[in-house]
Design a protein around this motif. Structure first.
Motif, PDB file in Angstrom:
ATOM      1  N   ARG A  55       0.958  -1.256   0.026  1.00  0.00           N
ATOM      2  CA  ARG A  55      -0.044  -0.132  -0.031  1.00  0.00           C
ATOM      3  C   ARG A  55       0.682   1.328  -0.033  1.00  0.00           C
ATOM      4  NH1 ARG A  55      -4.589   0.559   4.336  1.00  0.00           N
ATOM      5  NH2 ARG A  55      -4.479  -1.668   3.854  1.00  0.00           N
ATOM      6  N   ASN A  56       1.937   1.313   1.278  1.00  0.00           N
ATOM      7  CA  ASN A  56       2.650   2.575   1.051  1.00  0.00           C
ATOM      8  C   ASN A  56       4.058   2.782   0.778  1.00  0.00           C
ATOM      9  OD1 ASN A  56       0.253   4.177   1.987  1.00  0.00           O
ATOM     10  ND2 ASN A  56       0.487   2.869   3.881  1.00  0.00           N
ATOM     11  N   ALA A  57       4.468   1.453   0.383  1.00  0.00           N
ATOM     12  CA  ALA A  57       6.046   1.086  -0.051  1.00  0.00           C
ATOM     13  C   ALA A  57       5.989  -0.125  -0.802  1.00  0.00           C
ATOM     14  CB  ALA A  57       6.801   0.937   1.228  1.00  0.00           C
ATOM     15  N   GLY A  58       7.191  -0.412  -1.116  1.00  0.00           N
ATOM     16  CA  GLY A  58       7.534  -1.379  -2.051  1.00  0.00           C
ATOM     17  C   GLY A  58       9.095  -2.074  -1.794  1.00  0.00           C
ATOM     18  N   THR A  59       9.308  -3.058  -2.584  1.00  0.00           N
ATOM     19  CA  THR A  59      10.486  -3.749  -2.207  1.00  0.00           C
ATOM     20  C   THR A  59      11.042  -4.108  -3.755  1.00  0.00           C
ATOM     21  OG1 THR A  59       9.811  -5.880  -1.946  1.00  0.00           O
ATOM     22  CG2 THR A  59       9.944  -4.789   0.018  1.00  0.00           C
ATOM     23  N   PHE A  60      12.373  -4.176  -3.487  1.00  0.00           N
ATOM     24  CA  PHE A  60      12.977  -4.614  -4.903  1.00  0.00           C
ATOM     25  C   PHE A  60      14.073  -5.798  -4.428  1.00  0.00           C
ATOM     26  CE2 PHE A  60      16.900  -4.903  -7.609  1.00  0.00           C
ATOM     27  CZ  PHE A  60      16.227  -5.308  -8.494  1.00  0.00           C
ATOM     28  N   GLY A  61      13.884  -6.813  -5.006  1.00  0.00           N
ATOM     29  CA  GLY A  61      14.980  -7.905  -4.755  1.00  0.00           C
ATOM     30  C   GLY A  61      15.460  -8.490  -5.921  1.00  0.00           C
ATOM     31  N   ALA A  62      16.693  -8.968  -5.863  1.00  0.00           N
ATOM     32  CA  ALA A  62      17.401  -9.687  -6.798  1.00  0.00           C
ATOM     33  C   ALA A  62      17.936 -10.952  -6.186  1.00  0.00           C
ATOM     34  CB  ALA A  62      18.494  -8.995  -7.428  1.00  0.00           C
ATOM     35  N   SER A  63      18.057 -12.284  -7.011  1.00  0.00           N
ATOM     36  CA  SER A  63      18.608 -13.203  -6.462  1.00  0.00           C
ATOM     37  C   SER A  63      19.132 -14.178  -7.650  1.00  0.00           C
ATOM     38  CB  SER A  63      17.520 -14.111  -5.847  1.00  0.00           C
ATOM     39  OG  SER A  63      16.413 -14.503  -6.398  1.00  0.00           O
ATOM     40  N   ALA A  64      19.897 -14.991  -6.971  1.00  0.00           N
ATOM     41  CA  ALA A  64      20.559 -15.999  -8.061  1.00  0.00           C
ATOM     42  C   ALA A  64      21.071 -17.178  -7.361  1.00  0.00           C
ATOM     43  CB  ALA A  64      21.513 -15.390  -9.004  1.00  0.00           C
ATOM     44  N   SER A  65      21.117 -18.538  -7.840  1.00  0.00           N
ATOM     45  CA  SER A  65      21.564 -19.635  -7.222  1.00  0.00           C
ATOM     46  C   SER A  65      23.046 -19.672  -7.662  1.00  0.00           C
ATOM     47  CB  SER A  65      20.849 -20.980  -7.479  1.00  0.00           C
ATOM     48  OG  SER A  65      19.619 -20.596  -6.738  1.00  0.00           O
ATOM     49  N   VAL A  66      24.028 -19.342  -7.039  1.00  0.00           N
ATOM     50  CA  VAL A  66      25.734 -19.412  -7.294  1.00  0.00           C
ATOM     51  C   VAL A  66      26.244 -20.513  -6.454  1.00  0.00           C
ATOM     52  CG1 VAL A  66      25.377 -17.154  -8.427  1.00  0.00           C
ATOM     53  CG2 VAL A  66      26.130 -17.437  -6.034  1.00  0.00           C
ATOM     54  N   LYS A  67      27.353 -20.843  -7.034  1.00  0.00           N
ATOM     55  CA  LYS A  67      28.292 -21.515  -6.186  1.00  0.00           C
ATOM     56  C   LYS A  67      28.804 -20.725  -5.364  1.00  0.00           C
ATOM     57  CE  LYS A  67      29.427 -24.613 -10.099  1.00  0.00           C
ATOM     58  NZ  LYS A  67      30.575 -25.252 -10.854  1.00  0.00           N
ATOM     59  N   ARG A  68      29.199 -21.104  -3.928  1.00  0.00           N
ATOM     60  CA  ARG A  68      29.763 -20.521  -3.005  1.00  0.00           C
ATOM     61  C   ARG A  68      31.065 -19.692  -3.409  1.00  0.00           C
ATOM     62  NH1 ARG A  68      30.908 -24.283   1.429  1.00  0.00           N
ATOM     63  NH2 ARG A  68      32.435 -24.970  -0.188  1.00  0.00           N
ATOM     64  N   GLU A  69      31.804 -20.370  -4.013  1.00  0.00           N
ATOM     65  CA  GLU A  69      33.268 -19.774  -4.563  1.00  0.00           C
ATOM     66  C   GLU A  69      32.994 -18.503  -5.472  1.00  0.00           C
ATOM     67  OE1 GLU A  69      32.850 -23.614  -6.928  1.00  0.00           O
ATOM     68  OE2 GLU A  69      32.689 -22.984  -4.818  1.00  0.00           O
ATOM     69  N   VAL A  70      31.832 -18.231  -5.867  1.00  0.00           N
ATOM     70  CA  VAL A  70      31.716 -16.952  -6.891  1.00  0.00           C
ATOM     71  C   VAL A  70      30.584 -15.989  -6.433  1.00  0.00           C
ATOM     72  CG1 VAL A  70      32.693 -18.162  -8.948  1.00  0.00           C
ATOM     73  CG2 VAL A  70      30.209 -18.181  -8.390  1.00  0.00           C
ATOM     74  N   THR A  71      30.092 -16.221  -5.096  1.00  0.00           N
ATOM     75  CA  THR A  71      29.243 -15.420  -4.557  1.00  0.00           C
ATOM     76  C   THR A  71      29.703 -13.840  -4.612  1.00  0.00           C
ATOM     77  OG1 THR A  71      28.500 -17.223  -3.042  1.00  0.00           O
ATOM     78  CG2 THR A  71      27.938 -14.960  -2.434  1.00  0.00           C
ATOM     79  N   ALA A  72      30.715 -13.444  -3.993  1.00  0.00           N
ATOM     80  CA  ALA A  72      31.219 -12.144  -4.210  1.00  0.00           C
ATOM     81  C   ALA A  72      31.307 -11.740  -5.511  1.00  0.00           C
ATOM     82  CB  ALA A  72      32.738 -12.154  -3.473  1.00  0.00           C
TER      83      ALA A  72
END
Length: 92
Positions: A55-72
């Motif tokens: 109603r008064n706000a919103g959210t933005f989200g981004a996601s991906a399933s990645v291997k631990r070693e390439v998270t950063a």
């Protein structure tokens, strides 16, 4: 990895452009997140992003399933795509 942020709600003038932006970032297979994380780097099978509206706000989200070693590196690439929207003409 998941990256949520507060975003404008549905009553702001930028409601429609924000939806188009969400589609450009990751609404289709050829989206920026997918082409960068999957196509260019092979960090993820797929990525997603989008806006949630309340109603008064919103959210933005981004996601991906990645291997631990390439998270950063994956986070760096996603932030880079978001910065590109700010710094460049995204029509190119």
């Amino acid at each position: 990895m998941v990256a949520p942020r507060r975003a404008p709600g549905p009553k702001v003038p930028d409601f429609l452009p924000a939806g188009l932006l969400g589609a450009w970032l990751c609404g289709e297979f050829s989206s920026r997140f997918n082409m960068t994380l999957r196509g260019k780097h092979r960090y993820a099978y797929g990525a997603s992003s989008g806006f949630g509206y309340y109603r008064n706000a919103g959210t933005f989200g981004a996601s991906a399933s990645v291997k631990r070693e390439v998270t950063a590196e994956s986070i760096h690439e996603m932030i880079g795509e978001i910065r590109r929207i700010h710094d460049e003409d995204i029509g190119t």
